[in-house]
Motif scaffolding. Sequence first.
Motif, PDB file in Angstrom:
ATOM      1  N   GLU A   6      84.856  42.629  30.440  1.00 34.16           N
ATOM      2  CA  GLU A   6      85.559  41.337  30.400  1.00 34.16           C
ATOM      3  C   GLU A   6      84.771  40.205  31.050  1.00 34.16           C
ATOM      4  O   GLU A   6      85.000  39.036  30.753  1.00 34.16           O
ATOM      5  CB  GLU A   6      86.894  41.463  31.129  1.00 34.16           C
ATOM      6  CG  GLU A   6      87.988  41.882  30.194  1.00 34.16           C
ATOM      7  CD  GLU A   6      89.350  41.787  30.848  1.00 34.16           C
ATOM      8  OE1 GLU A   6      89.464  41.092  31.878  1.00 34.16           O
ATOM      9  OE2 GLU A   6      90.267  42.408  30.326  1.00 34.16           O
ATOM     10  N   ALA A   7      83.868  40.571  31.978  1.00 32.42           N
ATOM     11  CA  ALA A   7      83.178  39.532  32.748  1.00 32.42           C
ATOM     12  C   ALA A   7      82.342  38.640  31.838  1.00 32.42           C
ATOM     13  O   ALA A   7      81.608  39.128  30.978  1.00 32.42           O
ATOM     14  CB  ALA A   7      82.283  40.184  33.791  1.00 32.42           C
ATOM     15  N   ILE A   8      82.517  37.338  32.014  1.00 28.46           N
ATOM     16  CA  ILE A   8      81.731  36.401  31.194  1.00 28.46           C
ATOM     17  C   ILE A   8      80.541  35.950  32.033  1.00 28.46           C
ATOM     18  O   ILE A   8      80.735  35.397  33.123  1.00 28.46           O
ATOM     19  CB  ILE A   8      82.590  35.178  30.809  1.00 28.46           C
ATOM     20  CG1 ILE A   8      83.816  35.655  30.041  1.00 28.46           C
ATOM     21  CG2 ILE A   8      81.784  34.160  30.009  1.00 28.46           C
ATOM     22  CD1 ILE A   8      84.908  34.617  29.929  1.00 28.46           C
ATOM     23  N   PRO A   9      79.299  36.238  31.564  1.00 25.16           N
ATOM     24  CA  PRO A   9      78.149  35.867  32.393  1.00 25.16           C
ATOM     25  C   PRO A   9      78.045  34.345  32.532  1.00 25.16           C
ATOM     26  O   PRO A   9      78.277  33.619  31.575  1.00 25.16           O
ATOM     27  CB  PRO A   9      76.949  36.432  31.619  1.00 25.16           C
ATOM     28  CG  PRO A   9      77.434  36.642  30.228  1.00 25.16           C
ATOM     29  CD  PRO A   9      78.913  36.804  30.262  1.00 25.16           C
ATOM     30  N   VAL A  10      77.697  33.919  33.762  1.00 21.04           N
ATOM     31  CA  VAL A  10      77.485  32.486  34.007  1.00 21.04           C
ATOM     32  C   VAL A  10      76.009  32.206  33.775  1.00 21.04           C
ATOM     33  O   VAL A  10      75.158  32.942  34.265  1.00 21.04           O
ATOM     34  CB  VAL A  10      77.870  32.130  35.467  1.00 21.04           C
ATOM     35  CG1 VAL A  10      77.605  30.670  35.759  1.00 21.04           C
ATOM     36  CG2 VAL A  10      79.317  32.503  35.736  1.00 21.04           C
ATOM     37  N   ASP A  11      75.709  31.171  32.983  1.00 19.33           N
ATOM     38  CA  ASP A  11      74.300  30.834  32.761  1.00 19.33           C
ATOM     39  C   ASP A  11      73.621  30.520  34.082  1.00 19.33           C
ATOM     40  O   ASP A  11      74.193  29.810  34.912  1.00 19.33           O
ATOM     41  CB  ASP A  11      74.183  29.607  31.850  1.00 19.33           C
ATOM     42  CG  ASP A  11      74.344  30.005  30.400  1.00 19.33           C
ATOM     43  OD1 ASP A  11      74.282  31.218  30.107  1.00 19.33           O
ATOM     44  OD2 ASP A  11      74.552  29.104  29.581  1.00 19.33           O
ATOM     45  N   PHE A  12      72.396  31.042  34.236  1.00 16.47           N
ATOM     46  CA  PHE A  12      71.609  30.743  35.457  1.00 16.47           C
ATOM     47  C   PHE A  12      70.962  29.379  35.234  1.00 16.47           C
ATOM     48  O   PHE A  12      70.120  29.215  34.341  1.00 16.47           O
ATOM     49  CB  PHE A  12      70.555  31.834  35.637  1.00 16.47           C
ATOM     50  CG  PHE A  12      69.808  31.723  36.950  1.00 16.47           C
ATOM     51  CD1 PHE A  12      70.195  32.478  38.049  1.00 16.47           C
ATOM     52  CD2 PHE A  12      68.708  30.880  37.077  1.00 16.47           C
ATOM     53  CE1 PHE A  12      69.497  32.400  39.251  1.00 16.47           C
ATOM     54  CE2 PHE A  12      68.017  30.780  38.276  1.00 16.47           C
ATOM     55  CZ  PHE A  12      68.411  31.550  39.376  1.00 16.47           C
ATOM     56  N   ASN A  13      71.409  28.379  35.960  1.00 15.97           N
ATOM     57  CA  ASN A  13      70.778  27.059  35.838  1.00 15.97           C
ATOM     58  C   ASN A  13      70.669  26.425  37.223  1.00 15.97           C
ATOM     59  O   ASN A  13      71.072  27.035  38.234  1.00 15.97           O
ATOM     60  CB  ASN A  13      71.546  26.160  34.851  1.00 15.97           C
ATOM     61  CG  ASN A  13      72.967  25.873  35.332  1.00 15.97           C
ATOM     62  OD1 ASN A  13      73.194  25.661  36.524  1.00 15.97           O
ATOM     63  ND2 ASN A  13      73.928  25.894  34.402  1.00 15.97           N
ATOM     64  N   GLU A  14      70.157  25.226  37.244  1.00 16.62           N
ATOM     65  CA  GLU A  14      69.892  24.524  38.508  1.00 16.62           C
ATOM     66  C   GLU A  14      71.127  24.469  39.411  1.00 16.62           C
ATOM     67  O   GLU A  14      71.018  24.470  40.631  1.00 16.62           O
ATOM     68  CB  GLU A  14      69.432  23.106  38.136  1.00 16.62           C
ATOM     69  CG  GLU A  14      68.970  22.297  39.274  1.00 16.62           C
ATOM     70  CD  GLU A  14      68.442  20.936  38.813  1.00 16.62           C
ATOM     71  OE1 GLU A  14      68.549  20.012  39.610  1.00 16.62           O
ATOM     72  OE2 GLU A  14      67.929  20.821  37.674  1.00 16.62           O
ATOM     73  N   HIS A  15      72.313  24.409  38.777  1.00 15.99           N
ATOM     74  CA  HIS A  15      73.546  24.240  39.556  1.00 15.99           C
ATOM     75  C   HIS A  15      74.195  25.561  39.949  1.00 15.99           C
ATOM     76  O   HIS A  15      74.899  25.616  40.947  1.00 15.99           O
ATOM     77  CB  HIS A  15      74.543  23.375  38.752  1.00 15.99           C
ATOM     78  CG  HIS A  15      73.924  22.094  38.281  1.00 15.99           C
ATOM     79  ND1 HIS A  15      73.620  21.064  39.149  1.00 15.99           N
ATOM     80  CD2 HIS A  15      73.479  21.705  37.055  1.00 15.99           C
ATOM     81  CE1 HIS A  15      73.028  20.087  38.475  1.00 15.99           C
ATOM     82  NE2 HIS A  15      72.931  20.452  37.198  1.00 15.99           N
ATOM     83  N   THR A  16      73.950  26.611  39.138  1.00 11.98           N
ATOM     84  CA  THR A  16      74.623  27.889  39.415  1.00 11.98           C
ATOM     85  C   THR A  16      73.715  28.870  40.172  1.00 11.98           C
ATOM     86  O   THR A  16      74.183  29.906  40.641  1.00 11.98           O
ATOM     87  CB  THR A  16      75.064  28.558  38.100  1.00 11.98           C
ATOM     88  OG1 THR A  16      73.889  28.821  37.315  1.00 11.98           O
ATOM     89  CG2 THR A  16      76.026  27.676  37.321  1.00 11.98           C
TER      90      THR A  16
END
Length: 296
Positions: A6-16
């Motif tokens: 179920e986990a939705i991956p969070v995009d790795f970006n400058e803010h995350t």
Amino acid sequence: MDDEAEAIPVDFNEHTATQAVQDGFGKTPDPRLHEILTALTRHLHDFVRETRPSIQEWEQAIQFLTAVGQTCTDTRQEFVLLSDVLGVSMLVETLNEREGGTESTVLGPFHMVDSPPRALGDSIDLVGEAEPCVVSGRVLDTDGAPLPDAKVDVWQCNEQGFYDVQQPGVQPSGNGRGLFHTDTEGRFRFRTVVPSHYPIPTDGPVGRLLEATGRHPYRPAHIHFIVQADGHTPLTTHVFVAGSPYLDSDAVFAVKQSLVVDFTESDDEEEAARHAVQAPFRHAEFDLVLNREPTR
Ligand code: BEZ
Ligand code: FE
């Protein structure tokens, strides 16, 4: 359905990025290690976001740190030198210092674990070619009471700015070094020569960093001390020679005004004879004050 699916991956970006890495350390069992890694991630990521290094610049940074590591040997610690010239060694020293006793300063790389034991009044100058210097004083507690049988471990470079370990075969081993014990009144005294100012090692990556930034590598003239007495916190410090060049621009930021001492010139023959030296000679006199060990 399990949680993984179920986990939705969070995009790795400058803010995350920062939260993602901190979450990665989330299960660290040791709370202090967890605190340090969380703060390290925050500061390191802020540094990268602020300076925005190119790929080539980051590679250069990694190459520099690799060279620092590769320069380390059993007798040379380039990472300590890097910490020294960045002012981190002195910052850690200062944050750990307690009020009351003599101020502390950096250990440096030239301490020998087994300093040659010597009797009070002995000379640590095994060469005898320069003007003699007498160094004397007392080891006291913070109430001013003398500390008998305190260990006073001293080391210094010679009048040309070299430690014995930098000139094997030129200087006798143990030159400029001695381990003394204070007498019943807490007194120490030894004969030596006035040390010179000198450059920290510049033939490695830290030297290249200083060169690239227009910084000089010099330290003002000083004598190192480690003082130990039962029931007291050991003191690692220097005594700096008043009037030395570089007192106001030490390459490792280790000067504290309270540690600058006059090495007074004297041509009094009688006083010289009392100290078993020839006039003219120099004399430095100061007390070293130890804090009591904290009670748990
Ligand atoms: C020293 O005083 O021996 C020293 C301290 C820090 C870096 C290099 C040398
Ligand atoms: Fe030194």
